[in-house]
Scaffold this active site. Sequence first.
Site, PDB file in Angstrom:
ATOM      1  N   HIS A   1       0.558 -11.846  -3.053  1.00  0.00           N
ATOM      2  CA  HIS A   1       1.079 -10.524  -2.709  1.00  0.00           C
ATOM      3  C   HIS A   1      -0.044  -9.510  -2.499  1.00  0.00           C
ATOM      4  CE1 HIS A   1       3.882  -6.954  -3.522  1.00  0.00           C
ATOM      5  NE2 HIS A   1       4.460  -7.627  -2.551  1.00  0.00           N
TER       6      HIS A   1
ATOM      7  N   LYS B   1      -3.136  -7.367  -0.877  1.00  0.00           N
ATOM      8  CA  LYS B   1      -3.466  -6.806   0.430  1.00  0.00           C
ATOM      9  C   LYS B   1      -4.922  -6.346   0.357  1.00  0.00           C
ATOM     10  CE  LYS B   1       1.129  -5.570  -0.416  1.00  0.00           C
ATOM     11  NZ  LYS B   1       1.722  -6.863  -0.274  1.00  0.00           N
TER      12      LYS B   1
ATOM     13  N   ASP C   1     -17.913  -6.066   6.336  1.00  0.00           N
ATOM     14  CA  ASP C   1     -19.361  -6.064   6.108  1.00  0.00           C
ATOM     15  C   ASP C   1     -19.715  -5.873   4.639  1.00  0.00           C
ATOM     16  OD1 ASP C   1     -19.858  -6.470   8.789  1.00  0.00           O
ATOM     17  OD2 ASP C   1     -20.154  -4.334   9.239  1.00  0.00           O
TER      18      ASP C   1
ATOM     19  N   HIS D   1       7.889   2.214  -0.452  1.00  0.00           N
ATOM     20  CA  HIS D   1       7.254   0.952  -0.816  1.00  0.00           C
ATOM     21  C   HIS D   1       5.966   1.166  -1.607  1.00  0.00           C
ATOM     22  CE1 HIS D   1       5.317  -3.075   0.220  1.00  0.00           C
ATOM     23  NE2 HIS D   1       6.525  -3.432  -0.198  1.00  0.00           N
TER      24      HIS D   1
ATOM     25  N   LYS E   1       3.240   1.797  -4.524  1.00  0.00           N
ATOM     26  CA  LYS E   1       3.095   1.354  -5.919  1.00  0.00           C
ATOM     27  C   LYS E   1       1.981   2.189  -6.546  1.00  0.00           C
ATOM     28  CE  LYS E   1       3.778  -2.598  -3.191  1.00  0.00           C
ATOM     29  NZ  LYS E   1       5.180  -2.715  -3.234  1.00  0.00           N
TER      30      LYS E   1
ATOM     31  N   ASP F   1      -1.553  12.414 -16.114  1.00  0.00           N
ATOM     32  CA  ASP F   1      -2.175  13.661 -16.566  1.00  0.00           C
ATOM     33  C   ASP F   1      -3.096  14.300 -15.528  1.00  0.00           C
ATOM     34  OD1 ASP F   1      -0.875  13.283 -18.941  1.00  0.00           O
ATOM     35  OD2 ASP F   1      -2.625  12.580 -20.048  1.00  0.00           O
TER      36      ASP F   1
END
Length: 488
Positions: A225, A227, A232, A406, A408, A413
């Site tokens: 899952h 990404k 470079d 979508h 996450k 604080d």
Amino acid sequence: MDLTWEIIRWVLLGIIIINELAAIFTVFREKRDIAATWAWLLVLTLIPVVGFIIYAFLGRKPTHRRLDRIKSQTRLKLKEAVDRQRKQFRNMPKPRFSIAQVYRRTIMLFQSIDESFLSRHNQVDIFTNGDQLFAQMFDDIAAAKKSIHVEFYTIYNDQIGNQLRTLLEQKAAEGVEVRVLYDSWGSMGVKPSFYANLRDLGGYATPFLMTRSNIFDFRINYRDHRKIVVLDGKIGYVGGFNVGDQYLGRVPKFGPWRDTHLRVVGGAVFGMQRQFIGDWNASVKKDASRIIHYHPYFPEIKVPNGNTAMQTVASGPDGELEKIKMGYLRLINAAQDHIWIQTPYLIPDDSILDALRVAAHSGIDVRIMIPCKPDHPFVYRATQYYARALANEGVTIYTYQRGFLHAKTIMIDGRMASVGSANLDFRSFKLNFEINAFIYDHRITDQLEQIFVNDIRNSRVMTPARFNEQSRWLQFKQYFSRLLSPIL
């Protein structure tokens, strides 16, 4: 006639007994937590025969051989630098309780459980719009001179997927090293031949860890899952976006797509590069395709304007510790004023649930934003169940109304934050391979919190009274889905 019915009755009884014995054997032969064990027993016993078909897709773990491929691969641990940082933290005078102390404990946690290097000088840009993200990413890919490493759960054969492939083919033709790692289930419908021209031009593309065909390996669980894009060894991308037209708001079912992704320039890219190399080497079958010489992929990076401290943390079923979940717990328990969370899937285990309850009852401002619509029915009903439960404990629940949420993200604080691929659910904690960036910078956290505030304008507050207005049938589906939450 009576004899016929008697035979049918005994046959059915035999099937039920065999099904029950097979269910017990199937569930208990693999090590899993008690909640998942009971959830699978419920499925296998209440849905005879069909339950085993569901288990074949959702319940089987990767083979030990496959997990060992990940564990046995040489990972660039940056061990020397991490050990040096640990000694520095141990030798520092212990301050009175302050945000600096919170930083220190969180940093030490990740150094201990993930050997995660703390990079102090990074330049970070936040993207919430797919068109802007991919425009910048494609510009960076086009400018790459030495290596392009791409790892996504989903790379679809659609408009944006083909744009990415064409660009990668161009770079491979220029002599740039191009490697693409994709999840075979998340990229369902994309055949290996999709990358044939890229391979002919000298590039590489392979599915993560699994076989090349889901016909022969149809596990839905234990997916890649993550990404990750690393260019470079200097520019890195990490967050929630995948590669597909729906992530640019082009699919009517979801409408506008609201996600969060980071572009990072600086030493924190080393953590992303390290993870990609480990995942790549575990997935390719030929030794000649593996990355053996690491040094060229970790160049010296100077970022004059970089002032963001951060760590990248990866977790997955190949390890005993749920590292990103432990990080979430650390952030939640460290909060003194507020905890703001965005997640498409709110299915917490008991430890996260209790931590949020304690925070809310301690007077901390706990806010959680979830989508207003499902992309997976059972998952969304379970999300609604836990949203209702937390609303009754004093947590403010928002449902994002302008398309599909979508993102996450967790903000604490106004000082610390997390952005990555991991949702606040069992699947991200236990079943999937995930990666998150943990950020120690009030400026970046303030930007993320301002994005949250802007999203509130497109959201609806779900009070306990509004939850109580939902139909009995909807509430039943929520309660039932909650029983399956450890395996969703």
